[in-house]
Design a protein around this motif. Sequence first.
Motif, PDB file in Angstrom:
ATOM      1  N   VAL A  28       0.839  -1.207   0.000  1.00  0.00           N
ATOM      2  CA  VAL A  28       0.000   0.000   0.000  1.00  0.00           C
ATOM      3  C   VAL A  28       0.872   1.254   0.000  1.00  0.00           C
ATOM      4  CG1 VAL A  28      -1.589   1.366   1.425  1.00  0.00           C
ATOM      5  CG2 VAL A  28      -2.043  -1.056   1.021  1.00  0.00           C
ATOM      6  N   VAL A  85       0.718   4.284  -2.944  1.00  0.00           N
ATOM      7  CA  VAL A  85       0.331   5.688  -2.724  1.00  0.00           C
ATOM      8  C   VAL A  85       1.524   6.627  -2.825  1.00  0.00           C
ATOM      9  CG1 VAL A  85      -1.626   5.033  -1.292  1.00  0.00           C
ATOM     10  CG2 VAL A  85       0.558   5.560  -0.195  1.00  0.00           C
ATOM     11  N   ASP A 144      -8.686   6.756   3.141  1.00  0.00           N
ATOM     12  CA  ASP A 144      -8.659   5.320   3.393  1.00  0.00           C
ATOM     13  C   ASP A 144     -10.101   4.834   3.493  1.00  0.00           C
ATOM     14  OD1 ASP A 144      -8.069   2.741   4.071  1.00  0.00           O
ATOM     15  OD2 ASP A 144      -7.163   3.198   6.011  1.00  0.00           O
ATOM     16  N   PHE A 199      -4.202   0.541   7.927  1.00  0.00           N
ATOM     17  CA  PHE A 199      -3.393   1.324   6.997  1.00  0.00           C
ATOM     18  C   PHE A 199      -3.373   2.807   7.370  1.00  0.00           C
ATOM     19  CE2 PHE A 199      -5.204  -2.147   4.224  1.00  0.00           C
ATOM     20  CZ  PHE A 199      -4.060  -2.934   4.272  1.00  0.00           C
ATOM     21  N   VAL A 233      -6.820   4.641  -0.663  1.00  0.00           N
ATOM     22  CA  VAL A 233      -6.656   3.237  -0.310  1.00  0.00           C
ATOM     23  C   VAL A 233      -8.062   2.665  -0.159  1.00  0.00           C
ATOM     24  CG1 VAL A 233      -5.761   1.580   1.377  1.00  0.00           C
ATOM     25  CG2 VAL A 233      -4.513   3.719   0.917  1.00  0.00           C
ATOM     26  N   ASP A 246     -10.119  -0.992   0.690  1.00  0.00           N
ATOM     27  CA  ASP A 246      -9.985  -2.375   1.177  1.00  0.00           C
ATOM     28  C   ASP A 246     -11.374  -2.920   1.489  1.00  0.00           C
ATOM     29  OD1 ASP A 246      -9.175  -4.771   2.238  1.00  0.00           O
ATOM     30  OD2 ASP A 246      -8.348  -3.925   4.085  1.00  0.00           O
ATOM     31  N   ALA A 268      -4.527   2.493  -4.204  1.00  0.00           N
ATOM     32  CA  ALA A 268      -4.068   1.204  -3.702  1.00  0.00           C
ATOM     33  C   ALA A 268      -5.305   0.380  -3.405  1.00  0.00           C
ATOM     34  CB  ALA A 268      -3.219   1.375  -2.444  1.00  0.00           C
ATOM     35  N   TYR A 269      -5.498  -0.691  -4.169  1.00  0.00           N
ATOM     36  CA  TYR A 269      -6.683  -1.537  -3.993  1.00  0.00           C
ATOM     37  C   TYR A 269      -6.247  -2.809  -3.277  1.00  0.00           C
ATOM     38  CZ  TYR A 269     -11.263  -3.564  -5.234  1.00  0.00           C
ATOM     39  OH  TYR A 269     -12.525  -4.110  -5.192  1.00  0.00           O
ATOM     40  N   VAL A 310      -2.712  -6.780  -3.189  1.00  0.00           N
ATOM     41  CA  VAL A 310      -2.701  -5.318  -3.298  1.00  0.00           C
ATOM     42  C   VAL A 310      -2.336  -4.983  -4.731  1.00  0.00           C
ATOM     43  CG1 VAL A 310      -1.695  -3.160  -2.493  1.00  0.00           C
ATOM     44  CG2 VAL A 310      -1.949  -5.066  -0.894  1.00  0.00           C
TER      45      VAL A 310
END
Length: 407
Positions: A254, A258, A266, A274, A334, A336, A358-359, A399
């Motif tokens: 992550v 980024v 997030d 995170f 991010v 999640d 960031a997946y 990720v």
Amino acid sequence: MAEFTIERLGHHGDGIAEGPLYAPLTLPGEVVSGAVEGDRLADIRIVMPSETRVRPPCRHFKSCGGCQLQHASDDFVAEWKTEVVTRALAAQGLKADMRPILTSPPQSRRRATLSARRTKKGAMAGFHARASDVIVEVAECQLLHPDLLAALPVAEALARVGASRRGELSVTATLSEGGLDVAVEGGLEPDGPLLIGLAQEAERHDLARLSWNGEVMATRRAPVQRFGIAEVTPPPGAFLQATESGEQTLLAAVRQAVGEAGRIVDLFAGCGTFSLPLAETSEVHAVEGSAEMTKALDHGWRHVSGLRKVTVEARDLFRRPLMPDELQKFDAAVIDPPRAGAEAQIEQLCTSGVEKIAYVSCNPVTFARDANRLDAAGYALHWVQVVDQFRWSSHIELVAGFTLTSA
């Protein structure tokens, strides 16, 4: 008994022969014999084993349903899990740089959900057998951290004092800096004697916290989790990455995705897995559906020095995703989501102008679906890091790093 050749593994780790017929505990290329029962093979015998078949390290493997793939070599499992992600992306017309998979070591699980039941002679606790409600007692486990094995006698004791003869307890045990954090669901409604009994068991087994049907029964020490330099006390049963090594692997990926973003949002932030480490270098806005989790995250940030500003928001991102005008002030996102993915929120990210995403995903299929939508909106998928923190299972995490290349 007829013979069959196993052609491939399914998403749940079962071998698949022509039909399709599902054959648990088999591997591609193996010739097996068995009886056809619907779409499954029963009474399976291995006629010709695969070269990737190994001796399972745990003596409970054949009966316990906690692991699915101990009979396969580590190299095979790593290649298979990576291929599952590659195929999911290819089905959406996508490809990416697939980085070498990173796998958590044995005996590193810090969180597990046990099943426990009262019996005529006392109680029993363990994991369900495969495709069954039968509880398999495990004297040892190659998956759980040694300190987490102490949860087995705890679960038995709690079943003796608080389970009905017909019901079953679901006992989630988590290692924390304060000791075992235990959350029980399915127990009897607590009356005076049961309250006393639960308090006694918490004392006897030196539990940090004991929760019963969603209510905290005893807190002897704060069940602290550390995210970066921040200390967080999650609400009972709150989500936590399964292994510390897996969490650090996900976090490292992550961070790379980024980059040096100054402001990060997030999404599905949980208790700050995170958010809080990222706040060491960036301002973070953490959004999570559970108000209890956002409260715990905020408390952790406010009681540590050295972090940049963190704001929190309790919001259902499935029903009320952040909109483009809310997202456009961030340099990176991010996300999640749970296994279902995040279609509604992805739609808004697509027109947000956020430069980096960031997946983090626990489902390659829904990830690939969402990645396809991002790709169509001008986000380039550069790389995927597959993470195997659920060792010997069919579960896959990853990720992926995206950057906006066109409007």
